[in-house]
Design an enzyme around this catalytic site. Structure first.
Site, PDB file in Angstrom:
ATOM      1  N   CYS A   1       0.908  -1.126  -0.173  1.00 10.82           N
ATOM      2  CA  CYS A   1       0.074   0.050  -0.008  1.00 10.82           C
ATOM      3  C   CYS A   1       0.845   1.233   0.004  1.00 10.82           C
ATOM      4  O   CYS A   1       1.559   1.495  -0.941  1.00 10.82           O
ATOM      5  CB  CYS A   1      -0.918  -0.288   1.229  1.00 10.82           C
TER       6      CYS A   1
ATOM      7  N   HIS B   1      -3.238  -5.035   1.766  1.00  9.27           N
ATOM      8  CA  HIS B   1      -2.745  -5.442   2.947  1.00  9.27           C
ATOM      9  C   HIS B   1      -2.698  -6.755   3.456  1.00  9.27           C
ATOM     10  O   HIS B   1      -3.401  -7.076   4.249  1.00  9.27           O
ATOM     11  CB  HIS B   1      -3.197  -4.546   4.239  1.00  9.27           C
TER      12      HIS B   1
ATOM     13  N   GLU C   1      -0.754  -8.468   5.662  1.00 10.48           N
ATOM     14  CA  GLU C   1      -0.721  -8.458   7.048  1.00 10.48           C
ATOM     15  C   GLU C   1      -1.913  -8.660   7.833  1.00 10.48           C
ATOM     16  O   GLU C   1      -2.035  -9.038   8.911  1.00 10.48           O
ATOM     17  CB  GLU C   1       0.356  -7.643   7.484  1.00 10.48           C
TER      18      GLU C   1
HETATM   19  N1  GLN Z   1      -3.610   6.512   0.925  1.00  8.68           N
HETATM   20  C1  GLN Z   1      -2.213   6.012   1.488  1.00  8.68           C
HETATM   21  C2  GLN Z   1      -0.952   6.994   0.883  1.00  8.68           C
HETATM   22  O1  GLN Z   1      -1.390   7.798  -0.141  1.00  8.68           O
HETATM   23  C3  GLN Z   1      -2.007   4.634   1.591  1.00  8.68           C
HETATM   24  C4  GLN Z   1      -2.878   3.814   2.410  1.00  8.68           C
HETATM   25  C5  GLN Z   1      -2.419   2.564   3.112  1.00  8.68           C
HETATM   26  O2  GLN Z   1      -1.215   2.282   3.255  1.00  8.68           O
HETATM   27  N2  GLN Z   1      -3.243   1.786   3.430  1.00  8.68           N
HETATM   28  O3  GLN Z   1       0.184   7.013   1.379  1.00  8.68           O
END
Ligand code: GLN
Length: 208
Positions: free
Chosen positions: A89, A180, A182
Site C-alpha cells: 500500500c 494489506h 498482513e
Molecule cells: N492512502 C495512503 C497513501 O497515499 C496509503 C494507504 C495505505 O497504506 N493503507 O499513502
C-alpha cells in the site's frame, strides 16, 4: 562429546519492517509466522543488519517527511536498489518510479506508475477475494485507501489483478502489493517474500 550425526540448522532470514508509522506490528507478526526473524527498523544504521525489508502501509507522505530527516531516505534508496524489499500500500507508493494524484517523491525503483487513493476515501475501503499466481487458491485482499498500479514495465511480473489493474507485482528483488496481506490470516504472500529473501541470501546485486 560430539554427536555422531550433525544436523544442519536452517538459516533464518532477518527481515526488517520500517516502523515509523502504520501497521508495522502486524507485518512483524506475519513475517514471524512465515518463518523469518522480524526486526523493527527505526534508524538508517539498522539497514546494514537485515536481509530484507518490508515497507508497510500507512501514509506515504508521513513516511517521506520522516525519512527526509537524518539521511534515512538516501540509505533506504541504497538498500532497495539491491536488497529484497516488499512494499504494501503506502510502501508500494514509496517504491514506485512514478506517483500520481498528486505527484510526490519516491524511492523510484519499481518500474510502475501508481495513483494514490485511487479507490476513493476511507469509506470505500474493501475486502476482496481473487486468484493470484501463488499456489493455494483465491486470496483475501484488504484494501484501505488503496493506490492503483496504472501501468508497469515489461520487467514487472503481475501476480494478481483487480479490475484489470495489477495489485500484486514482482520485479527482481522487489515485491509490491496495493492491499494489506498482513491484515489477513493467510500467510502466503509473506511466505513468498521470505522465500525471495532466502533465494537471494548473500547476494547484494540487483537482479531485476
Ligand atoms: N492512502 C495512503 C497513501 O497515499 C496509503 C494507504 C495505505 O497504506 N493503507 O499513502
Amino acid at each position: 562429546m560430539r554427536r555422531p550425526t550433525m544436523t544442519k540448522t536452517a538459516w533464518i532470514p532477518r527481515i526488517g519492517v520500517l516502523a515509523i508509522q502504520g501497521d508495522y506490528e502486524a507485518h512483524a507478526q506475519a513475517l514471524r509466522e512465515a518463518g523469518a526473524e522480524a526486526v523493527l527498523v527505526r534508524k538508517a544504521e539498522q539497514l546494514a543488519a537485515i536481509d530484507g525489508l518490508v515497507l508497510p502501509g500507512g501514509e506515504s507522505t508521513t513516511f517521506l517527511k520522516f525519512l527526509e530527516r537524518d539521511g534515512f531516505l538516501g540509505a533506504l534508496r541504497e538498500f532497495v536498489a539491491g536488497k529484497p524489499t516488499f512494499g504494501t500500500c503506502a510502501g508500494c507508493i514509496l517504491l514506485a518510479e512514478e506517483v500520481l494524484h498528486p505527484a510526490q517523491e519516491s524511492l523510484g525503483v519499481l518500474h510502475a506508475s501508481v495513483e494514490r487513493n485511487a479507490y476513493g476515501r476511507q469509506i470505500d475501503s474493501s475486502i476482496q477475494v481473487a486468484d493470484t499466481a501463488l499456489a493455494g487458491g483465491p486470496l483475501e485482499m484488504v484494501y484501505i485507501r488503496a493506490p492503483r498500479i496504472l501501468k508497469v514495465s515489461e520487467d514487472v511480473r503481475v501476480l494478481a489483478e483487480r479490475d484489470g489493474f495489477p495489485v500484486l507485482v514482482e520485479q527482481g528483488h522487489l515485491l509490491a502489493a496495493t492491499f494489506h496481506p498482513e491484515l489477513s490470516l493467510d500467510r502466503r504472500v509473506h511466505r513468498y517474500f521470505v522465500e525471495q529473501v532466502l533465494a537471494r541470501r548473500g547476494d547484494g546485486t540487483q537482479k531485476s
